[in-house]
Design a protein around this motif. Structure first.
Motif, PDB file in Angstrom:
ATOM      1  N   GLN A  72      14.466  32.107   1.181  1.00  0.00           N
ATOM      2  CA  GLN A  72      13.421  31.102   1.003  1.00  0.00           C
ATOM      3  C   GLN A  72      13.249  30.174   2.200  1.00  0.00           C
ATOM      4  O   GLN A  72      12.145  29.661   2.435  1.00  0.00           O
ATOM      5  CB  GLN A  72      13.738  30.246  -0.231  1.00  0.00           C
ATOM      6  N   HIS A  73      14.327  29.954   2.966  1.00  0.00           N
ATOM      7  CA  HIS A  73      14.275  28.917   3.995  1.00  0.00           C
ATOM      8  C   HIS A  73      14.691  29.390   5.385  1.00  0.00           C
ATOM      9  O   HIS A  73      14.945  28.553   6.255  1.00  0.00           O
ATOM     10  CB  HIS A  73      15.176  27.749   3.581  1.00  0.00           C
ATOM     11  N   GLU A 116      13.380  27.777   8.397  1.00  0.00           N
ATOM     12  CA  GLU A 116      13.805  26.405   8.667  1.00  0.00           C
ATOM     13  C   GLU A 116      15.259  26.331   9.125  1.00  0.00           C
ATOM     14  O   GLU A 116      15.741  25.264   9.483  1.00  0.00           O
ATOM     15  CB  GLU A 116      13.664  25.543   7.409  1.00  0.00           C
TER      16      GLU A 116
END
Length: 261
Positions: A9-10, A13
């Protein structure tokens, strides 16, 4: 599953994942499986995330492998080393990186004006510390460190494992030249250290953790004195001598302070 989901999901980032390989030190002296570390390496590769391993406490043979990540047969993108790098004679740490990471930090392969990573303390790469590190590492590699660490592990297992049956002990863990006795309750540090000093042992427990990471050149008798001190702490705790630190603080801690004065 949690890490897999988080990266899925990340990952856009997340630049890097940093962890201590196999042994979590100040976080509680927890050990985890090599298979987990292998899967972490795979996930980082899948999501283009750098893997940084903090090998400061676990490097240079401490866990039975030269570096703890060797248990998982993986290599990080960045590795931090220190402590045993100089054998404790001088302060020095080092950061190792793959060619890809190093070139990226320097402006990339073929850059017109490649610049080395300049982030560091004033005395970074001081020649004397580097020379000490070179000698220390060579001394280790020229020694029978694997057999020494293996013998330490066997003795720690034999002498600490029986303590696991104590109602005062939550668990016993041994890996290489690391022996950990996790108590059920936090230790009263002044009382515990006073008890150990009376037995000629200096350890640095924290929280519920009573542990030792002895030098590889420790003798069998010296290690037995260390584990004997750890056993004494367990026995005193079990018999309520350390309850709230009251009796030992009055009988041992105060006595040690009077001698120190």
């Amino acid at each position: 599953a949690g890490l897999r989901s988080l990266l899925a999901q990340h990952s856009h980032e997340v630049a890097a994942l940093i962890l201590e390989p196999i042994v979590q030190g100040a976080g509680g002296m927890h050990f985890y499986s090599a298979e987990y570390l292998r899967r972490v390496r795979q996930l980082c590769d899948e999501h283009n995330v750098l893997l940084i391993l903090d090998c400061i406490a676990t490097g240079f043979g401490r866990t039975g492998a030269l570096f703890a990540c060797d248990h998982a047969a993986i290599s990080p993108d960045i590795m931090c080393v220190g402590k045993a790098l100089t054998g404790g004679y001088m302060t020095l740490g080092a950061t190792l990186a793959t060619d890809e990471v190093a070139e990226g930090a320097s402006g990339g392969e073929g850059a017109e004006r490649p610049v080395p990573l300049m982030h560091g303390p004033t005395f970074m790469a001081n020649p004397l510390a580097c020379r000490v590190a070179s000698a220390s590492v060579q001394l280790l590699l020229d020694s029978p460190w694997q057999s020494r660490v293996g013998a330490i592990a066997q003795q720690l297992e034999a002498e600490l494992r029986p303590l696991a049956s104590s109602p005062a002990v939550r668990g016993v863990r041994v890996l290489g030249a690391i022996g950990v006795v996790e108590m059920e309750e936090p230790l009263h540090l002044p009382s515990v250290q006073a008890l150990l000093v009376r037995r000629g042992v200096w350890l640095r427990p924290f929280g519920r953790m009573l542990y030792t990471m002895p030098p590889f050149v420790v003798s069998e008798a010296e290690l037995r004195r260390i584990t004997g001190g750890m056993r004494a702490v367990v026995e005193a705790t079990e018999s309520a001598l350390l309850e709230k630190g009251a009796r030992l603080e009055s009988e041992v801690w105060r006595e040690s302070q009077s001698h120190a004065g």
